[in-house]
Design an enzyme around this catalytic site. Structure first.
Site, PDB file in Angstrom:
ATOM      1  N   SER A  59       0.773  -1.153   0.010  1.00  0.00           N
ATOM      2  CA  SER A  59       0.089  -0.204   0.062  1.00  0.00           C
ATOM      3  C   SER A  59       0.797   1.241  -0.017  1.00  0.00           C
ATOM      4  CB  SER A  59      -0.784  -0.086   1.044  1.00  0.00           C
ATOM      5  OG  SER A  59      -0.413  -0.253   2.314  1.00  0.00           O
ATOM      6  N   LYS A 127       4.673 -11.146   3.563  1.00  0.00           N
ATOM      7  CA  LYS A 127       3.493 -11.436   3.296  1.00  0.00           C
ATOM      8  C   LYS A 127       3.362 -11.301   2.088  1.00  0.00           C
ATOM      9  CE  LYS A 127       0.105  -8.163   4.350  1.00  0.00           C
ATOM     10  NZ  LYS A 127      -0.430  -7.918   2.655  1.00  0.00           N
ATOM     11  N   GLU A 129      -0.538 -12.427  -1.007  1.00  0.00           N
ATOM     12  CA  GLU A 129      -1.876 -12.492  -1.006  1.00  0.00           C
ATOM     13  C   GLU A 129      -2.366 -13.726  -1.666  1.00  0.00           C
ATOM     14  OE1 GLU A 129      -3.352  -9.040  -3.111  1.00  0.00           O
ATOM     15  OE2 GLU A 129      -2.587  -7.625  -1.421  1.00  0.00           O
ATOM     16  N   GLU A 195      -8.969  -9.385   4.973  1.00  0.00           N
ATOM     17  CA  GLU A 195      -9.393  -8.309   4.533  1.00  0.00           C
ATOM     18  C   GLU A 195     -10.882  -8.326   4.183  1.00  0.00           C
ATOM     19  OE1 GLU A 195      -6.393  -5.888   2.326  1.00  0.00           O
ATOM     20  OE2 GLU A 195      -7.902  -4.426   1.980  1.00  0.00           O
TER      21      GLU A 195
HETATM   22  O1  KIV Z   1      -0.453  -3.363   2.122  1.00  0.00           O
HETATM   23  C1  KIV Z   1      -1.098  -3.246   2.904  1.00  0.00           C
HETATM   24  O2  KIV Z   1      -1.153  -2.161   3.318  1.00  0.00           O
HETATM   25  C2  KIV Z   1      -1.801  -4.293   3.351  1.00  0.00           C
HETATM   26  C3  KIV Z   1      -2.886  -4.077   4.457  1.00  0.00           C
HETATM   27  C4  KIV Z   1      -4.161  -3.642   3.930  1.00  0.00           C
HETATM   28  C5  KIV Z   1      -3.351  -5.338   5.166  1.00  0.00           C
HETATM   29  O3  KIV Z   1      -1.709  -5.468   2.878  1.00  0.00           O
END
Ligand code: KIV
Length: 277
Positions: A59, A127, A129, A195
């Site tokens: 993000s 992380k 997705e 989410e």
């Molecule tokens: O990139 C991000 O900020 C995220 C959050 C929405 C968990 O993955």
């Protein structure tokens, strides 16, 4: 607060956090907060507040770099921002997002990108997705000593496929999400972000897993909650989603400060004697 209390509070805030703490917190029913950070000074604020997990989210793309989604973010950009965050937050577990394109084509790509985020970016974990081959990515990451966080429900990297929509509303997709969460847990993920999913479903997933769930737009039953820092601070330049709560209006405060400077310069009030040599 006595000076001893103050000392205790500052000691507990600056203690070292680990992914094992999160599992222990879940066991003890203790909820925890995760926040995003993309730079050194904000990471230092989060670290001082005792935030145990900081997410260098992709993000960064739509909150800092001016992209219209997370899709354009590169591994290089993630490394650059992770480094700054880790330097500012030595006590937190710093999780860096694998950006779009770095793991969707093959597990090997994802492993290589993850290694770079740890070695060059200073992150403590990665992380990614979704599920499918991401479950294998999780398993192989953990096997090689790279802690892995999952992310299910609304997956912003798939915006071109899915849009920004609440996920898991019907029984079929809810069951699938539950199965995906279980698969990520079995693969060794240490936590799963949920989410934009209905609160009941997030509650079911949270009860079914022994690893913590971290909700964003997933209701109050998750073990932890995460927000994008720019939404929390009221600093976002895009409309915030309904689930994002602004705890302050930093954009207005910044605007006021910038205007005050501009006007003092125009009036010849700045710099005064106190700010001159
Ligand atoms: O990139 C991000 O900020 C995220 C959050 C929405 C968990 O993955």
């Amino acid at each position: 607060m006595s000076s001893d209390d103050a000392k205790d509070a500052s000691t507990s805030r600056s203690r070292q956090h680990s992914i094992r703490d999160l599992a222990a917190m879940k066991e003890q029913g203790e909820r925890f907060a995760m926040l995003t950070a993309y730079d050194h000074p904000t990471a230092a604020v989060l670290d001082a507040a005792g935030i145990p997990v900081i997410l260098v989210g992709d993000s960064v793309g739509d909150n800092v770099l001016g992209y219209d989604s997370t899709v354009p973010v590169t591994v290089e950009e993630m490394i650059h921002h992770s480094r700054a965050v880790k330097r500012g937050a030595p006590h937190a577990v710093v999780v860096a997002d694998l950006p779009f394109g770095s793991y969707q084509i093959s597990v090997e790509d994802g492993l290589r990108a993850g290694v770079r985020l740890l070695k060059e970016g200073g992150a403590n974990a990665v992380k990614a997705e979704g599920a499918g081959h991401v479950v294998e990515l999780a398993q192989r990451s953990v096997e090689m000593g790279m802690p892995f966080m999952g992310h299910l429900g609304l997956t912003p990297q798939s915006v071109n496929q899915l849009g920004y929509r609440v996920q898991g509303r019907d029984e079929g997709s809810a069951e699938q999400l539950l199965a995906d969460a279980r698969a990520l847990e079995a693969a060794g993920a240490f936590a799963v972000v949920l989410e934009a999913v209905p609160s009941d479903l997030a509650g079911r997933v949270t009860a079914a897993l022994s690893i913590p769930t971290i909700g964003i737009g997933a209701g109050p039953q998750c073990d932890g909650q995460v927000l994008v820092l720019h939404d929390l601070l009221g600093l976002s330049t895009r409309p915030a989603p309904r689930f994002a709560k602004a705890y302050t209006d930093l954009r207005s405060q910044m605007l006021d400060a910038v205007k005050a400077f501009q006007s003092e310069v125009a009036d010849g009030e700045f710099p005064d004697a106190d700010h001159s040599y």
